[in-house]
Scaffold this active site. Sequence first.
Site, PDB file in Angstrom:
ATOM      1  N   ASP A 140       0.851  -1.195   0.000  1.00 28.92           N
ATOM      2  CA  ASP A 140       0.000   0.000   0.000  1.00 28.92           C
ATOM      3  C   ASP A 140       0.885   1.242   0.000  1.00 28.92           C
ATOM      4  O   ASP A 140       2.013   1.217   0.512  1.00 28.92           O
ATOM      5  CB  ASP A 140      -0.871   0.054   1.272  1.00 28.92           C
ATOM      6  N   ALA A 141       0.344   2.341  -0.517  1.00 30.16           N
ATOM      7  CA  ALA A 141       1.133   3.582  -0.608  1.00 30.16           C
ATOM      8  C   ALA A 141       1.732   3.975   0.748  1.00 30.16           C
ATOM      9  O   ALA A 141       2.863   4.440   0.820  1.00 30.16           O
ATOM     10  CB  ALA A 141       0.264   4.715  -1.158  1.00 30.16           C
TER      11      ALA A 141
END
Length: 309
Positions: A140-141
């Site tokens: 995930d970012a």
Amino acid sequence: MGEQRSLPVPEGLEGERLDAALARLFGFSRTRAAELIATGDVLVDGSIAAKSDRVHAGAWLDVTIPPPPATPMPVAEPVPGMTILYEDDDIVVVDKPIGVAAHPTVGWTGPTVIGGLLGAGHKVATSGAAERQGIVHRLDANTTGAMVVAKSEFAYSHLKRAFKERTVDKRYHALVQGHMDPLRGTVDAPIDRHPSGDGRFAVVAGGKESVTHYDTVEAFRAASLLDIKLETGRTHQIRVHMSALRHPCVGDLMYGADPTLAARLGVTRQWLHAVSLAFEHPASGEWVSFTSPYPEDLARALEIVSDES
């Protein structure tokens, strides 16, 4: 011009709200259905209707489904803070910082791992969709840590298969709220998109098989540090499974974490770090392992929670 669909409301949807009926008929999220209704792309018996209007069996629906937005291509520019843990002709292992996505997606305008590698002059495999070349798994970012990218086509196909066949050892550390009971265990619960359509994922009957093994490294007064081994790699898997156990990752407000605790520990994202990655090297066949130290924000939060205990 989008795709045109016309059909009568089936009897089974008599009395349903228009947005719910569209979601059922077309597989949209309720949010997506509401957007189409708001932009006038849905007609009921030839007239524009509101999302809360009730539909009647036999009423005629005309729906214009706009084409999906094109996925942006990676912007080749160096990403500050992204370091290389290892590189050879076949693979590059990066230490991914906060706020960096693996590859471009619709709606993401921030930096990406692929763009950062290309911007720094690294070669990546050209297999896969153009915007996600060389990507064999994702973080995930706002999840930091070790991530491998394929540089050669051979490495791409080898690593894709390794991730699919679950022969890659993916380990994470997570600081979660409260204390696990039992202290170690396995969560085997299917995951799919949350029915709300707001971008979250959830444990959903009939979702994709998702298996997470956890072990408590240390229990503090307010939280526990877990060592987590992923068997599957679903989007948001650890975050969803921990939330489902009522022990969300500290700072993960999207999945029900306590904002007061997050503020006290100074974390502005989920306390989750891909601490190590091990796999069979595509070229040599040797078992290789890479580790990533905690970044500053997570290390500081751990220090505070430890001092409070």
